[in-house]
Design an enzyme around this catalytic site. Structure first.
Site, PDB file in Angstrom:
ATOM      1  CG  PHE A  74      -7.171  21.159  -8.988  1.00  0.00           C
ATOM      2  CD1 PHE A  74      -5.938  21.254  -9.586  1.00  0.00           C
ATOM      3  CD2 PHE A  74      -7.682  19.892  -8.724  1.00  0.00           C
ATOM      4  CE1 PHE A  74      -5.217  20.126  -9.910  1.00  0.00           C
ATOM      5  CE2 PHE A  74      -6.960  18.757  -9.038  1.00  0.00           C
ATOM      6  CZ  PHE A  74      -5.727  18.870  -9.634  1.00  0.00           C
TER       7      PHE A  74
ATOM      8  CG  ASP B 168      -1.789   1.178   1.372  1.00  0.00           C
ATOM      9  OD1 ASP B 168      -2.333   1.601   0.332  1.00  0.00           O
ATOM     10  OD2 ASP B 168      -1.950   1.698   2.484  1.00  0.00           O
TER      11      ASP B 168
END
Length: 1189
Positions: free
Chosen positions: A537, A392
């Site tokens: 954004f 991960d």
């Protein structure tokens, strides 16, 4: 629902709020979860079934049944049942203990309290009692109990903020919003209790980012999607309270749907031993058949002459039946080729290795008081055979902490520290941070080390002030100030929070916002800016802008974004400044920092009014709204003036780069499987050095359809292989396929990497494409899978396990990693910030990723080495011991007479030879831990399974057979015509038995001395002590005293002292020992001299340098010159701009007075070129070997 076989298959879910009677008709699962494997009733049958999957246990059970038949058994039944029950009991207790911890964890979760609306009142209920259709109340910072439809919240317009770290590893906040009609219910208990809307939605599934359903209420239909759902495992943040309707509970929740089943894990050595036990059993049957046939022939040809004084029993029918009984008798006598003590010893050795891991102080993480823990004792040697690591990202490789590290303002770089002579210094714990006492609102945790930037602030440098003013205005951060002066920023991404925090500490403190204003405390003075527009954004724009009006009435646009985007939109007058800033950006990126460029533009009032009208028209357009807005943003974001650039460190855990470099050098492939978006994953890949600019190509697979994904995979494969690929390799025979893939992988010239997103991965994992994907991925040095679900992580692991036949390890720290951890051969949990779910599901756990290299390269390699040496020696000594009976059978009329005294047979594996082999199996090491980490290629024999395999087993059997021949025939030949000193015969059965037994004990003791590489006091004590114990017991059992007490049990009275006083006997023992040991010594000497292994070479260097001081290797910093990475990588979707300007998320309150604070956070450098260091070490080592060897 429909019936499939005997199981109900749910096609759609129907539920009515506050109506348990209706919902219970569908028999939906309650909210209880269960990750444990057993309960009180099922433990015994399931555990015994699992244990008897081990062939040896079934084999010993079969032998036990044979020993219960008196006519064929020459050994007592308790000699088998006691150790068998002991092994089964020890294993069962261990399994029960492991499962009990899982049960306790389940209980802890199931007994959490939740507020459920029952009969118009909120009542406390345990989580496990929550049902589908219940309305429950959540409060700030509480875990979500089940998959809920958000009904209402304390925030305006029914908004709610959640942290999804346990689902996808992301700690940034996500926005969820309720339907308008339900948000009006608020916290009115009467109205909530009367709510009776009907939900019709999709059945339970594992798709975390998708939900489709409808709400029917008051004869109106409302559409439901994932933005209105709160999933189990999320944490409610920045929201005082909310109410939700339970849609999925317990095992039906998306979190549990993504959790894999707890699997029974066995090592490759366990599986090999199962095969070998079958072979040995076949070999045992063959020996029994030979001796049984021999008995029938002997009885018919010779034995009938003895019937006068040795008559057959009444039930003995003929010679054939006698041979049949002899067959079973020899099966029992020869069963010690695989004694049950083997499995007891294996468990003891594994337990010892587990304690070494638990006791390792170098794997202790003091910051969290966390030590390494081996949560299982059955997988230690598999740690030495890992070929693939699946990791991960968030919380595992990174700390998920962003640090404002450096910046460039108006062509000057800030952030480096210099000494008195002007030389650049490395920042360390001893470096004093800048004093922010001038700013009473500075963040106490923030640290910066370049005092010149503070001086520029104090000197009121216009560019520096404008730089930090931009950072305090251009963002979508939400402030929270419950106590006076205690500011908490809720940022959509950690990097944006780091920039606003930096501005705060340097004197530009973002205090509050409304839909129309932003309040900033600038160097102690409160300034209110009018917020005119937010140009938000998104992944295409890769920039964000705000338009504000300052108190003087000036309109200015502030923008920040990726350098490649903003440089194209600068005014031509910025060319020189852009070149200088670009050099700084390259320097920052070379240090692994995430960069953003800052720019501004003054706007004319008339121009802005015109633009604002067009913006309003575009934002209300029904068609092509996004395209119109994008064009308007593009128009106004032109001819901007460059201010500078920021450099933020995406803080890795300590030692991650070095660890990955070492593991890569050990020929271990590291794949990153993360729920984060592509840009984030790539950034971390560069930071960890698993991606580098020296790579030949980084392939991006992002196709949306099956055809697009297949085409991208094939093009990448063709580029690496250099020849067209038609239909992939397909599924061929295992050996041929693996050899072909190995050849292809070895012929790949250059380094390649693969980055694939979750949508494309879903297509790539389909049955007709998974082999093509795996073949292509295997040719890459690095694979990064981003935006993947927990279940996809497990599917990738299973794919590699199934087709590559490789040993895999998965490491993670959150609940989203549990299924991957359970699927891999080895699961490792990190005690991180995302809870303990990964640790509870893991086989091993520790506090930091960097400990992984020690776990594998030291503990794992040693465990594999020790287990292999233990098995080789154990099979050897038992074949040498047992086959003497086989040769003796030809000289005793195949009567199943044992060579040795029965007590010697009983004590051989328990007392005489058990402790020395245990000492070797627990303490032995070929090289020390420093060399194991320095010469990482020492790890490869485990990956290739070279130390104990079918070939090595055959060799040890050949050595055992040879030893048994020498042990039997040398004393037999010597005793044929030998006399005592008084002229009487020496060749009686008892003297022969003592001589063979004594020779055997000495031979196997010398052999284990040769096999031991690392001598300790324990080894010396056990080996030579076992020989001494043998002689002590031998003389005791042959004494007059024991014979007088138990005459039938100790028939060899006086034999030891009668036989071992003769020089002839000792000469036979010496000759036997020499003939057994000398060939082994000669072969090993020649192998070390003519064909030394890397381990042999390192041991030689270890001996040569034992009295020398270890070499100190300097680490060199890697500087890259490209691959700048935008700090917006953590923004996964569009920002909060629309919410802010609409005012839907606003709560109005006044800013609090100023308070005092200090900064307290360190920043460390982390990129080091370990690959170069190791290569230099190996080259220097090689040159020394050419000189000295």
């Amino acid at each position: 629902m429909k019936l499939c076989g005997e199981k109900l298959i749910e096609e759609e879910r129907r539920a009515i709020a506050n109506n348990r009677e209706y919902n219970e008709k569908f028999q939906y699962a309650n909210n209880r979860i269960k990750t444990s494997k057993y309960n009180v009733v099922t433990f015994l049958p399931i555990n015994l079934f699992e244990q008897f999957q081990r062939v040896a246990n079934a084999y010993f059970l079969f032998l036990l049944l044979l020993q219960l038949i008196p006519h064929i058994s020459s050994l007592s039944w308790f000699t088998t049942i006691v150790p068998l029950v002991l092994v089964l009991t020890i294993t069962a207790v261990k399994d029960a203990t492991d499962d009990f911890f899982r049960y306790k964890s389940d209980n802890q979760v199931n007994n959490r309290q939740s507020q459920v609306l029952i009969d118009g009142k909120l009542q406390n209920e345990k989580w496990m009692n929550v049902r589908v259709g219940d309305v429950i109340k959540l409060e700030n910072n509480q875990f979500v109990a089940a998959d809920l439809l958000l009904l209402s919240s304390s925030e305006p317009h029914g908004l709610g903020y959640v942290e999804t770290a346990e689902l996808d590893g992301e700690t940034n906040l996500k926005v969820r919003h309720a339907l308008t009609v339900t948000s009006e219910l608020g916290a009115d208990m009467c109205r909530l209790a009367e709510f009776d809307g009907e939900i019709i939605c999709e059945p339970p599934n594992n798709k975390l980012d998708k939900f489709t359903g409808t709400l029917f209420w008051k004869e109106t239909k409302y559409s439901l999607d994932n933005e209105k759902m709160l999933l189990r495992g999320c944490v409610l943040r920045n929201t005082e309270w909310c109410f939700g309707l339970v849609i999925f509970a317990g095992p039906d929740t998306k979190l549990m749907q993504n959790s894999g089943r707890t699997k029974f894990k066995r090592t490759s050595i366990d599986r090999l031993m199962n095969t070998l036990v079958l072979w040995i059993f076949g070999f045992l049957v063959c020996m029994g058949i030979i001796l049984g046939i021999g008995n029938s022939i002997w009885e018919s040809e010779v034995g009938f002459h003895f019937h006068i004084y040795l008559p057959w029993d009444e039930w003995m029918k003929n010679a054939i039946f006698s041979g049949f009984l002899s067959f079973w008798s020899y099966i029992i006598i020869l069963n010690t080729v695989v004694p049950i003590s083997l499995y007891v010893s294996v468990e003891v050795i594994r337990l010892g290795h587990s304690y070494f891991i638990n006791w390792d102080r170098k794997m202790y993480y003091a910051n969290k008081n966390t030590s390494a823990e081996a949560r299982t004792t059955t997988l230690n040697e598999e740690l030495g055979q890992i070929e693939y690591i699946f990791s991960d990202k968030t919380g595992t490789l990174t700390q998920n902490i962003m640090i404002f590290n450096k910046c460039s303002i108006n062509g000057k770089a800030y952030g480096d520290v210099y000494d008195e002579l002007g030389h650049k210094m490395e920042v360390s714990e001893r470096t004093l941070p800048v004093d922010f006492s001038f700013n009473s609102l500075a963040d106490l945790k923030f640290k910066f080390y370049d005092a010149s930037l503070v001086e520029a602030i104090k000197l009121e440098d216009p560019s520096v002030h404008e730089f930090f003013r931009l950072l305090s205005l251009c963002h979508t951060v939400m402030p929270e100030e419950k106590n006076e002066g205690e500011l908490v920023y809720q940022a959509q991404s950690p990097d944006e929070g780091a920039l606003v925090t930096a501005a705060r500490s340097f004197g530009f403190v973002f205090r509050s916002r409304t839909p129309e204003t932003i309040t900033v405390n600038e160097m102690g003075k409160s300034v209110v800016y009018q917020l005119l527009a937010i140009l938000d954004f998104n992944n295409v724009r890769k920039r964000m802008s705000v338009i504000v009006r300052n108190p003087e009435g000036q309109i200015r646009l502030y923008s920040k974004g990726a350098d490649t985007i903003l440089f194209e939109r600068l005014h031509p007058s910025n060319e020189d400044l852009m070149c200088v800033t670009s050099d700084h950006l390259s320097e920052f990126a070379g240090e692994g920092l995430r960069t953003l460029v800052l720019a501004y533009k003054d706007l004319d009032e008339a121009y802005f009014d015109k633009w604002q009208k067009m913006h309003h028209h575009a934002s209300t357009a029904l068609e092509n709204r996004d395209e119109q807005l994008s064009d308007l943003y593009e128009e106004i974001e032109q001819d901007m003036m460059l201010l500078g650039a920021t450099a933020v460190e995406d803080k890795l855990q300590e030692g991650v780069s070095d660890t990955i470099a070492n593991l890569t050098l050990a020929n271990i492939k590291v794949w990153v499987l993360t729920g984060d978006k592509q840009e984030t994953a790539v950034n971390i890949g560069y930071s960890c050095n698993i991606l580098t600019d020296d790579m030949n190509e980084i392939f991006i697979v992002s196709g949306c359809t099956v055809l697009e994904v297949r085409e991208q995979i094939r093009k990448a494969t063709e580029q690496m292989v250099g020849t067209p690929v038609c239909n992939g390799h397909g599924v061929s025979e295992k050996n041929g396929s693996l050899k072909l893939e190995s050849v292809i992988e070895e012929t790949i010239m250059g380094d390649y990497a693969l980055v694939i997103n979750g949508h494309s991965l879903a297509h790539a994992l389909e049955a007709d494409m998974q082999r093509e994907f795996l073949d292509m991925a295997s040719m890459c040095r690095t694979v990064i899978c981003c935006r993947v679900t927990p279940l996809q992580k497990a599917q990738v692991v299973e794919l590699v396990k199934t087709f590559k036949k490789a040993v895999t390890l998965a490491i993670g720290d959150g609940a989203n990693d549990v299924s991957m951890i359970k699927s891999a051969h080895i699961g490792v949990g990190i005690s991180g910030q995302e809870g303990m779910q990964a640790v509870l599901a893991s086989d091993y756990s520790f506090g930091q990723f960097r400990y992984l290299q020690r776990l594998l390269l030291v503990h794992g390699r040693w465990s594999y080495l020790r287990m292999c040496k233990f098995l080789y020696y154990f099979f050897y000594k038992n074949f040498a011991f047992t086959l003497v009976h086989f040769w003796f059978g030809f000289f005793c009329g195949f009567s199943a007479q044992t060579v040795y005294d029965q007590w010697f047979i009983t004590l051989y594996n328990i007392v005489y030879t058990s402790l020395p082999v245990l000492a070797m199996g627990i303490f032995d090491q070929d090289v020390n831990e420093q060399k194991s980490l320095e010469y990482t290629r020492l790890y490869e024999p485990g990956q290739l399974n070279l130390l104990f395999n079918k070939r090595e087993f055959f060799i040890c059997i050949v050595q055992g057979v040879y030893t048994s021949i020498v042990l039997f025939f040398v004393p037999y030949g010597a005793f044929c015509d030998t006399t005592r000193d008084d002229g009487t015969h020496l060749s009686d059965y008892q003297s022969f038995a003592v001589t063979v037994a004594t020779s055997l004990v000495i031979v196997v003791s010398v052999q284990i001395g040769l096999d031991t590489s690392y001598w300790t006091a324990v080894n010396h004590f056990f080996i030579w002590g076992s020989v001494a114990v043998y002689f002590s017991i031998l003389f005791a059992m042959h004494s007059n005293g024991l014979f007088s007490i138990f005459p039938s049990q100790f028939p060899f009275v006086g034999n030891a002292r009668n036989s071992l006083v003769h020089l002839t006997v000792w000469l036979v023992i010496i000759v036997t020992t020499v003939l057994c040991i000398v060939p082994v010594v000669a072969i090993r000497f020649l192998m070390v001299d003519l064909k030394p292994t890397l381990s042999d070479k390192v041991r030689y260097m270890q001996r040569v340098r034992r009295k020398q001081k270890p070499l100190q290797h300097r680490m060199r910093r890697v500087n890259r010159t490209s691959s700048r990475r935008s700090g917006y990588a953590f923004s996964h979707q569009e920002g909060f701009g629309e919410l802010i300007t609409s005012g839907r998320n606003m709560r109005f309150y006044k800013p609090s007075p100023v308070v005092t604070g200090k900064s307290m956070l360190s920043s460390t450098s982390w990129i080091e070129n370990l690959r170069k260091k190791t290569t230099d070490t190996m080259n220097s080592f090689g040159s020394e070997k050419n000189i000295k060897l």
